[in-house]
Design an enzyme around this catalytic site. Structure first.
Site, PDB file in Angstrom:
ATOM      1  N   GLU A 156       7.690  19.845 -12.433  1.00 58.78           N
ATOM      2  CA  GLU A 156       7.037  20.817 -11.557  1.00 58.78           C
ATOM      3  C   GLU A 156       7.296  20.376 -10.122  1.00 58.78           C
ATOM      4  O   GLU A 156       7.445  19.183  -9.844  1.00 58.78           O
ATOM      5  CB  GLU A 156       5.539  20.907 -11.822  1.00 58.78           C
ATOM      6  CG  GLU A 156       5.153  21.496 -13.172  1.00 58.78           C
ATOM      7  CD  GLU A 156       5.522  22.952 -13.347  1.00 58.78           C
ATOM      8  OE1 GLU A 156       5.989  23.583 -12.359  1.00 58.78           O
ATOM      9  OE2 GLU A 156       5.354  23.469 -14.466  1.00 58.78           O
ATOM     10  N   CYS A 204       6.582  26.639 -16.848  1.00 56.48           N
ATOM     11  CA  CYS A 204       7.505  25.576 -17.239  1.00 56.48           C
ATOM     12  C   CYS A 204       8.911  26.142 -17.159  1.00 56.48           C
ATOM     13  O   CYS A 204       9.295  26.975 -17.973  1.00 56.48           O
ATOM     14  CB  CYS A 204       7.207  25.073 -18.643  1.00 56.48           C
ATOM     15  SG  CYS A 204       8.357  23.783 -19.208  1.00 56.48           S
TER      16      CYS A 204
END
Length: 207
Positions: free
Chosen positions: A103, A2
């Site tokens: 992402e 992340c």
């Protein structure tokens, strides 16, 4: 992993959603929050408090604060054992507040960004750890990291890891510093249910 997330929800909603009794910082929002920036987090210190941490954990024993640039994520499988994280895992656990995270899917010629969030539209807390580092000039820096785990079925086609996201019940167990049950804490670090999440391709430039 992340490495980017978004938080735009109004402070009044955050305060109610996370049962915050004290606001001890400037509330930090953004649509492309990245490592090195200040983030808003919830800790429990007799009561739930909203605080700021710099994203990128600097262990208390570190000689050089630049190590924090590499430690914005911690893996769930090793977080209780790695020297960089095990002390914080025991008593300095937090929630890092977000509305969604990004992402990038790798294609032949470019990477396509996707934003993952909850279908409910509610904000949520990432599983986090925090530390206090003291410089040679005796200046204290408060830093944090986000814990990641294996991706769920929704995220897997884009990336093989995802941040740990908590339900309200799990969040309460996680931030309680009196909770020293290692096995219980580790059992919380699992993929969030894919059926409760949504994925959207990002078509505007991230600012």
């Amino acid at each position: 992993m992340c490495g980017r997330f978004v938080l735009l929800t109004d402070l009044s909603v955050i305060t109610e959603h996370f049962d915050i009794q004290e606001i001890a910082c400037e509330y930090k929002t953004g649509k492309n929050i990245s490592p090195g920036q200040l983030v808003s987090a919830v800790i429990r210190d007799e009561k739930n408090r909203l605080v700021n941490f710099r994203w990128g954990l600097i262990p208390s024993w570190a000689k050089d604060p630049s190590i924090g640039s590499k430690m914005f994520n911690a893996r769930a499988k090793t977080v209780s054992e790695k020297p960089s994280f095990r002390s914080a895992f025991k008593r300095r656990r937090c929630l890092i507040i977000a509305d969604g995270f990004y992402e990038w899917q790798k294609l032949e010629k470019w990477n396509v960004p996707f934003c993952f969030s909850l279908k409910s539209g509610n904000p949520f807390g990432f599983a986090g750890l925090y530390e206090s580092w003291t410089s040679p000039e005796q200046k204290q820096i408060q830093t944090c990291t986000i814990i990641t785990t294996d991706s769920n079925e929704l995220i897997m086609p884009v990336h093989d890891r995802m941040p740990v996201i908590f339900s309200k019940e799990s969040a309460s167990l996680w931030i309680n510093p009196e909770n020293q049950n290692k096995e219980e804490l580790l059992s919380l670090l699992k993929p969030y249910p894919a059926e409760e999440m949504k994925m959207e391709e990002v078509i505007t430039k991230l600012g």
